[in-house]
Design a protein around this motif. Structure first.
Motif, PDB file in Angstrom:
ATOM      1  N   GLY A  38       0.807  -1.205   0.000  1.00  0.00           N
ATOM      2  CA  GLY A  38       0.000   0.000   0.000  1.00  0.00           C
ATOM      3  C   GLY A  38       0.845   1.262   0.000  1.00  0.00           C
ATOM      4  N   PRO A  39       0.207   2.432  -0.186  1.00  0.00           N
ATOM      5  CA  PRO A  39       0.933   3.706  -0.184  1.00  0.00           C
ATOM      6  C   PRO A  39       1.467   4.043   1.203  1.00  0.00           C
ATOM      7  CG  PRO A  39      -1.442   4.081  -0.327  1.00  0.00           C
ATOM      8  CD  PRO A  39      -1.232   2.606  -0.473  1.00  0.00           C
ATOM      9  N   THR A  40       2.669   4.599   1.241  1.00  0.00           N
ATOM     10  CA  THR A  40       3.302   4.968   2.506  1.00  0.00           C
ATOM     11  C   THR A  40       4.033   6.297   2.358  1.00  0.00           C
ATOM     12  OG1 THR A  40       5.347   3.778   1.954  1.00  0.00           O
ATOM     13  CG2 THR A  40       3.661   2.559   3.194  1.00  0.00           C
ATOM     14  N   MET A  41       4.365   6.887   3.509  1.00  0.00           N
ATOM     15  CA  MET A  41       5.245   8.047   3.562  1.00  0.00           C
ATOM     16  C   MET A  41       6.429   7.676   4.445  1.00  0.00           C
ATOM     17  SD  MET A  41       2.514  11.196   3.823  1.00  0.00           S
ATOM     18  CE  MET A  41       3.678  12.454   3.314  1.00  0.00           C
ATOM     19  N   ILE A  42       7.600   8.246   4.157  1.00  0.00           N
ATOM     20  CA  ILE A  42       8.846   7.801   4.770  1.00  0.00           C
ATOM     21  C   ILE A  42       9.324   8.793   5.822  1.00  0.00           C
ATOM     22  CG2 ILE A  42      11.258   7.200   4.332  1.00  0.00           C
ATOM     23  CD1 ILE A  42      10.458   6.386   1.527  1.00  0.00           C
ATOM     24  N   LEU A  43       9.750   8.235   6.950  1.00  0.00           N
ATOM     25  CA  LEU A  43      10.423   9.001   7.997  1.00  0.00           C
ATOM     26  C   LEU A  43      11.881   8.566   8.050  1.00  0.00           C
ATOM     27  CD1 LEU A  43      10.575  10.811  10.585  1.00  0.00           C
ATOM     28  CD2 LEU A  43       9.933   8.763  11.881  1.00  0.00           C
ATOM     29  N   GLU A  44      12.801   9.497   7.790  1.00  0.00           N
ATOM     30  CA  GLU A  44      14.221   9.235   7.979  1.00  0.00           C
ATOM     31  C   GLU A  44      14.619   9.777   9.344  1.00  0.00           C
ATOM     32  OE1 GLU A  44      18.025  10.102   5.248  1.00  0.00           O
ATOM     33  OE2 GLU A  44      17.362  11.843   6.392  1.00  0.00           O
ATOM     34  N   ALA A  45      15.353   8.986  10.108  1.00  0.00           N
ATOM     35  CA  ALA A  45      15.717   9.411  11.453  1.00  0.00           C
ATOM     36  C   ALA A  45      17.126   8.966  11.799  1.00  0.00           C
ATOM     37  CB  ALA A  45      14.729   8.865  12.476  1.00  0.00           C
ATOM     38  N   VAL A  46      17.750   9.732  12.687  1.00  0.00           N
ATOM     39  CA  VAL A  46      19.037   9.387  13.284  1.00  0.00           C
ATOM     40  C   VAL A  46      18.800   9.306  14.781  1.00  0.00           C
ATOM     41  CG1 VAL A  46      21.363  10.201  13.790  1.00  0.00           C
ATOM     42  CG2 VAL A  46      20.444  10.414  11.474  1.00  0.00           C
ATOM     43  N   ALA A  47      19.114   8.157  15.370  1.00  0.00           N
ATOM     44  CA  ALA A  47      18.834   7.947  16.786  1.00  0.00           C
ATOM     45  C   ALA A  47      20.047   7.356  17.490  1.00  0.00           C
ATOM     46  CB  ALA A  47      17.626   7.030  16.963  1.00  0.00           C
ATOM     47  N   SER A  48      20.157   7.634  18.777  1.00  0.00           N
ATOM     48  CA  SER A  48      21.260   7.126  19.592  1.00  0.00           C
ATOM     49  C   SER A  48      20.758   6.046  20.536  1.00  0.00           C
ATOM     50  CB  SER A  48      21.919   8.267  20.367  1.00  0.00           C
ATOM     51  OG  SER A  48      20.953   9.017  21.084  1.00  0.00           O
ATOM     52  N   GLN A  49      21.639   5.521  21.368  1.00  0.00           N
ATOM     53  CA  GLN A  49      21.321   4.388  22.230  1.00  0.00           C
ATOM     54  C   GLN A  49      20.188   4.686  23.203  1.00  0.00           C
ATOM     55  OE1 GLN A  49      24.520   3.179  24.792  1.00  0.00           O
ATOM     56  NE2 GLN A  49      23.687   1.136  25.144  1.00  0.00           N
TER      57      GLN A  49
END
Length: 208
Positions: A38-49
């Protein structure tokens, strides 16, 4: 923080998450549909511990892959403009002045990415792959906690306007960071010196 985990000079982990768009307009479904159902939208993230999200970029259509998102993302804006924080560390007698992110195999072979080895040979490389993949799960854990805390992110998006979806996702990321900050139990003057390091105010690109 990451030096104690065996990754000296590591900044954080980077990855993308797809948010299914249930009420995507019919005319846009082809553009927003990719390998996810299905259709989606993307979240790009940078995360730490500690699950702190340092960078968030949302709004690109789900037909793109992680490389396409990276090319449109402002993640390396400060690096390309020469205004990024200075990083200096030494590994095996070699000095380096550029921090790096842990990423999966789809990301390009840039000096600022450390990817896993696809077919490790020997105990040394196998151990590196095991440790690298374990540490890289930081961002996956951040995505999981974000979805657990906010049912609207865990389930499919029910709005039709991309701008509204951007505000919803951004608000959830901000609230998530507020909860993490409150749960740390650090002193009030504790500061990560994160001025201008996240781009939550950056609008995700979308094509109508």
């Amino acid at each position: 923080m990451n030096k104690a985990r065996g990754f000296q000079g590591m900044l954080s982990c980077v990855d993308c998450m797809h948010w299914r768009w249930k009420n995507c307009p019919t005319a846009w479904k082809g553009m927003y549909s990719g390998h996810v159902d299905g259709p989606t939208m993307i979240l790009e993230a940078v995360a730490s511990q500690d699950l702190w999200i340092w960078h968030s970029f949302f709004g690109l259509p789900g037909s793109l892959n992680d490389i396409n998102v990276l090319q449109r993302s402002p993640l390396f804006q400060r690096l390309t403009s020469g205004t990024s924080p200075e990083v200096e560390y030494e590994v095996n007698g070699n000095k380096y002045t550029m921090g790096y992110y842990l990423a999966d195999g789809i990301y390009p072979s840039w000096a600022t990415f450390v990817k896993t080895i696809s077919c490790p040979q020997g105990n040394k490389k196998k151990h590196f792959v095991k440790v690298q993949e374990a540490v890289r799960k930081d961002v996956e854990r951040a995505f999981g906690v974000l979805q657990i805390r906010f049912a609207m992110v865990r389930g499919p998006a029910r709005w039709w306007d991309p701008d509204t979806l951007w505000y919803v996702m951004t608000a959830c990321v901000i609230l998530h960071k507020m909860i993490i900050d409150d749960d740390r139990g650090e002193e009030e003057e504790f500061d990560y010196d994160q001025e201008d390091t996240n781009v939550l105010t950056q609008r995700g690109l979308w094509v109508p």
